[in-house]
Design an enzyme around this catalytic site. Structure first.
Site, PDB file in Angstrom:
ATOM      1  N   HIS A 173       4.975   2.553   1.232  1.00 18.98           N
ATOM      2  CA  HIS A 173       5.735   2.570  -0.038  1.00 18.98           C
ATOM      3  C   HIS A 173       7.015   3.386   0.173  1.00 18.98           C
ATOM      4  CE1 HIS A 173       6.542   2.278  -4.225  1.00 18.98           C
ATOM      5  NE2 HIS A 173       5.676   3.113  -4.723  1.00 18.98           N
ATOM      6  N   ASP A 219      14.018  -0.074   1.811  1.00 21.53           N
ATOM      7  CA  ASP A 219      13.910   1.086   2.711  1.00 21.53           C
ATOM      8  C   ASP A 219      14.541   0.889   4.074  1.00 21.53           C
ATOM      9  OD1 ASP A 219      10.843   1.401   1.113  1.00 21.53           O
ATOM     10  OD2 ASP A 219      12.399   2.942   1.068  1.00 21.53           O
ATOM     11  N   HIS A 273       7.661  -7.403   1.558  1.00 19.92           N
ATOM     12  CA  HIS A 273       7.541  -6.936   0.173  1.00 19.92           C
ATOM     13  C   HIS A 273       6.503  -7.785  -0.535  1.00 19.92           C
ATOM     14  CE1 HIS A 273       8.593  -5.656  -3.875  1.00 19.92           C
ATOM     15  NE2 HIS A 273       9.203  -4.631  -3.286  1.00 19.92           N
TER      16      HIS A 273
HETATM   17  C1  SDX Z   1       8.645  -0.248  -1.288  1.00 16.04           C
HETATM   18  O1  SDX Z   1       6.227  -2.752  -4.800  1.00 16.04           O
HETATM   19  C2  SDX Z   1       7.438  -2.366  -4.781  1.00 16.04           C
HETATM   20  O2  SDX Z   1       8.286  -2.802  -5.557  1.00 16.04           O
HETATM   21  C3  SDX Z   1       7.755  -1.314  -3.744  1.00 16.04           C
HETATM   22  C4  SDX Z   1       9.219  -0.903  -3.645  1.00 16.04           C
HETATM   23  C5  SDX Z   1       9.683  -0.191  -4.879  1.00 16.04           C
HETATM   24  O3  SDX Z   1      10.899  -0.199  -5.137  1.00 16.04           O
HETATM   25  O4  SDX Z   1       8.840   0.468  -5.529  1.00 16.04           O
HETATM   26  O5  SDX Z   1      10.012  -2.044  -3.432  1.00 16.04           O
HETATM   27  C6  SDX Z   1       9.428   0.081  -2.497  1.00 16.04           C
HETATM   28  O6  SDX Z   1       7.566   0.250  -1.134  1.00 16.04           O
HETATM   29  C7  SDX Z   1       9.188  -1.245  -0.312  1.00 16.04           C
HETATM   30  C8  SDX Z   1       8.205  -1.531   0.865  1.00 16.04           C
HETATM   31  C9  SDX Z   1       8.317  -0.382   1.870  1.00 16.04           C
HETATM   32  N1  SDX Z   1       7.258  -0.546   2.896  1.00 16.04           N
HETATM   33  C10 SDX Z   1       7.550  -0.930   4.136  1.00 16.04           C
HETATM   34  O7  SDX Z   1       8.666  -1.260   4.529  1.00 16.04           O
HETATM   35  C11 SDX Z   1       6.351  -0.942   5.082  1.00 16.04           C
HETATM   36  C12 SDX Z   1       6.325  -2.257   5.868  1.00 16.04           C
HETATM   37  N2  SDX Z   1       5.994  -3.358   4.981  1.00 16.04           N
HETATM   38  C13 SDX Z   1       4.612  -3.772   4.912  1.00 16.04           C
HETATM   39  O8  SDX Z   1       3.689  -2.735   5.005  1.00 16.04           O
HETATM   40  C14 SDX Z   1       4.364  -4.778   3.794  1.00 16.04           C
HETATM   41  O9  SDX Z   1       5.336  -5.736   3.892  1.00 16.04           O
HETATM   42  C15 SDX Z   1       4.280  -4.289   2.368  1.00 16.04           C
HETATM   43  C16 SDX Z   1       3.336  -3.168   2.211  1.00 16.04           C
HETATM   44  C17 SDX Z   1       5.633  -3.884   1.850  1.00 16.04           C
HETATM   45  C18 SDX Z   1       3.788  -5.476   1.541  1.00 16.04           C
HETATM   46  O10 SDX Z   1       2.474  -5.673   1.927  1.00 16.04           O
HETATM   47  P1  SDX Z   1       1.742  -7.043   1.602  1.00 16.04           P
HETATM   48  O11 SDX Z   1       2.163  -7.576   0.286  1.00 16.04           O
HETATM   49  O12 SDX Z   1       0.298  -6.839   1.848  1.00 16.04           O
HETATM   50  O13 SDX Z   1       2.335  -8.008   2.725  1.00 16.04           O
HETATM   51  P2  SDX Z   1       2.097  -9.557   2.767  1.00 16.04           P
HETATM   52  O14 SDX Z   1       0.818  -9.928   2.105  1.00 16.04           O
HETATM   53  O15 SDX Z   1       3.373 -10.198   2.280  1.00 16.04           O
HETATM   54  O16 SDX Z   1       1.964  -9.820   4.338  1.00 16.04           O
HETATM   55  C19 SDX Z   1       1.999 -11.158   4.781  1.00 16.04           C
HETATM   56  C20 SDX Z   1       1.731 -11.061   6.276  1.00 16.04           C
HETATM   57  C21 SDX Z   1       0.475 -10.279   6.643  1.00 16.04           C
HETATM   58  O17 SDX Z   1       0.041 -10.789   7.878  1.00 16.04           O
HETATM   59  P3  SDX Z   1      -1.132 -11.948   7.891  1.00 16.04           P
HETATM   60  O18 SDX Z   1      -2.282 -11.415   7.087  1.00 16.04           O
HETATM   61  O19 SDX Z   1      -0.466 -13.185   7.268  1.00 16.04           O
HETATM   62  O20 SDX Z   1      -1.444 -12.119   9.361  1.00 16.04           O
HETATM   63  O21 SDX Z   1       2.816 -10.370   6.918  1.00 16.04           O
HETATM   64  C22 SDX Z   1       2.328  -9.213   7.551  1.00 16.04           C
HETATM   65  C23 SDX Z   1       0.998  -8.876   6.908  1.00 16.04           C
HETATM   66  O22 SDX Z   1       0.191  -8.158   7.802  1.00 16.04           O
HETATM   67  N3  SDX Z   1       3.319  -8.174   7.288  1.00 16.04           N
HETATM   68  C24 SDX Z   1       3.960  -7.489   8.218  1.00 16.04           C
HETATM   69  C25 SDX Z   1       4.856  -6.664   7.543  1.00 16.04           C
HETATM   70  N4  SDX Z   1       4.739  -6.872   6.234  1.00 16.04           N
HETATM   71  C26 SDX Z   1       3.785  -7.799   6.077  1.00 16.04           C
HETATM   72  N5  SDX Z   1       3.846  -7.514   9.579  1.00 16.04           N
HETATM   73  C27 SDX Z   1       4.676  -6.670  10.240  1.00 16.04           C
HETATM   74  N6  SDX Z   1       5.589  -5.842   9.642  1.00 16.04           N
HETATM   75  C28 SDX Z   1       5.690  -5.829   8.312  1.00 16.04           C
HETATM   76  N7  SDX Z   1       6.580  -5.028   7.733  1.00 16.04           N
END
Ligand code: SDX
Length: 384
Positions: A223, A318, A262
């Site tokens: 996050h 971020d 996201h």
């Molecule tokens: C913020 O919610 C908000 O609005 C948050 C925010 C705000 O203003 O409050 O926008 C701020 O928190 C932004 C996000 C910051 N976090 C990061 O940058 C950390 C990296 N990102 C990931 O951890 C992830 O993308 C999340 C946590 C942001 C979202 O998680 P989800 O919704 O569980 O991801 P998804 O379901 O879209 O993932 C789809 C696939 C998955 O793989 P499979 O199960 O299909 O094999 O993509 C993969 C995920 O494992 N994946 C990633 C990834 N993000 C998703 N793989 C590698 N790197 C990534 N960053």
């Protein structure tokens, strides 16, 4: 506007709660607060005006704005005992871990009659608590806030003023850049930390304690802590030639590409584009940021790779912000604090909206039980 379907009745019966504060169209990469597109607020508003809009629903009139800004900027001082708590922090304690403890000091039960006063106090003091924890890290005395400065300008002043502080004025370009970053981070619908604020607040605890819970949620690297994690990731990659190896590790699920992806945006995060433009202003003022080459090459490599495109992974809020904070000279573990300070406005807006609902309900999510069926107790002597 822009062909955006804001209200889809079919969606309402799936959404947990309705809200008038923020709307995100994840497919179109569109974000608005109370009807105003984020691009317009970032360009034309300032953080305190955006906070007012989020919390009270409308852009303030001239007199409302003057009163609001006077009130907030005259509630930036922190009490001596709170200053002592901050001063007693170890110099190397993570500033975010200190925040919840500091807020929890005011263990009031929520009192509706002082809701607006508490909102003003929490917003006003958020920057001072953050700046004070930064001064502990720098092993330098606290600098008292200045009520005659803008919100972001005052935060830079409290963190960086030298001994002849009355003559110190932060660079106007940097104050404006931080003000824009604060607008972009102020609210984002029902994200993890806002959900924590609203969830904890639903028990009618005081807003200070609810903010502590929200700050703790924001701290996580998935996050708000991602802005710190992005820099650690880019520093670990080190050189452009190491990017293919890193990308392979991400695809093998051995690494996470912080700053990408996201839950809602299936297209680029509109805030990320604006932040990238703000970064250029800061780099011009502060000098070349050496990590920008690796960050840009990494972004380009990911966007050109079908694996990321299929998973709809694009730069989020971020990805670039950490490079700006690094350029401004903040310590790495202070970056999430710079996310938390403006997000206090969004937390309070959603908390106030929930508390003012006709009959505020405690949040009590139900679950689907998938454990063992009913069975009789087995005395220990009869167990395998
Ligand atoms: C913020 O919610 C908000 O609005 C948050 C925010 C705000 O203003 O409050 O926008 C701020 O928190 C932004 C996000 C910051 N976090 C990061 O940058 C950390 C990296 N990102 C990931 O951890 C992830 O993308 C999340 C946590 C942001 C979202 O998680 P989800 O919704 O569980 O991801 P998804 O379901 O879209 O993932 C789809 C696939 C998955 O793989 P499979 O199960 O299909 O094999 O993509 C993969 C995920 O494992 N994946 C990633 C990834 N993000 C998703 N793989 C590698 N790197 C990534 N960053």
């Amino acid at each position: 506007a822009n062909g955006i379907r804001v209200f889809d009745p079919a969606y309402l019966n799936t959404a947990a709660i309705s809200s008038k504060i923020t709307f995100i169209d994840g497919d179109k990469g569109f974000l608005m607060h109370r009807g105003y597109p984020i691009e317009q607020l970032a360009e034309k508003s300032d953080f305190l005006e955006t906070a007012y809009l989020l919390i009270y629903g409308e852009l303030p009139s001239k007199s409302q704005s003057e009163i609001w800004k006077f009130e907030v900027m005259h509630h930036t001082e922190i009490a001596d005992d709170l200053a002592k708590v901050i001063g007693s922090m170890r110099y190397d304690s993570h500033p975010m871990s200190a925040n919840p403890a500091l807020q929890g000091r005011n263990l009031y039960i929520h009192d509706k009659s002082i809701m607006n006063k508490n909102i003003i106090r929490i917003i006003g003091k958020s920057a001072t608590v953050a700046a004070a924890s930064m001064r502990v890290r720098m092993n330098r005395p606290f600098i008292a806030p200045r009520s005659d400065m803008g919100f972001a300008e005052n935060m830079l002043y409290m963190m960086d003023a030298t001994s002849d502080s009355e003559n110190y004025k932060p660079d106007a370009r940097l104050a404006k850049a931080l003000e824009t970053l604060f607008i972009l981070h102020a609210d984002h619908e029902m994200n993890c930390s806002t959900a924590a604020m609203t969830h904890v607040g639903s028990s009618l605890v005081d807003p200070y304690s609810a903010v502590s819970a929200a700050a703790a949620a924001l701290y996580g690297p998935l996050h708000g802590g991602a802005n710190e994690a992005v820099i650690r990731m880019i520093e670990k990659i080190g050189k452009v030639e190491n990017i293919p190896t890193f990308i392979s590790a991400v695809k093998a699920k051995k690494e996470l590409l912080f700053g990408f992806g996201h839950r809602v945006y299936r297209n680029t995060d509109p805030r990320s584009k604006i932040i990238r433009e703000v970064a250029e202003t800061v780099f011009t003022a502060c000098g070349h940021e050496p990590l920008i080459e690796v960050a840009t090459a990494l972004k380009d490599a990911a966007l050109a790779d079908p694996w990321f495109v299929e998973k709809k992974l694009y730069p989020n809020v971020d990805y670039w912000s950490g490079l700006i904070y690094r350029s401004l000279g903040f310590p790495l573990d202070f970056f999430p604090v710079l996310f938390a300070v403006p997000r206090v406005a969004g937390w309070l807006a959603h908390w106030k909206q929930a508390i003012e609902a006709s009959n505020p309900k405690i949040w009590r999510p139900r679950q689907v039980y998938v454990g063992p069926q009913v069975r009789d107790y087995v005395p220990i002597g009869d167990r395998e």
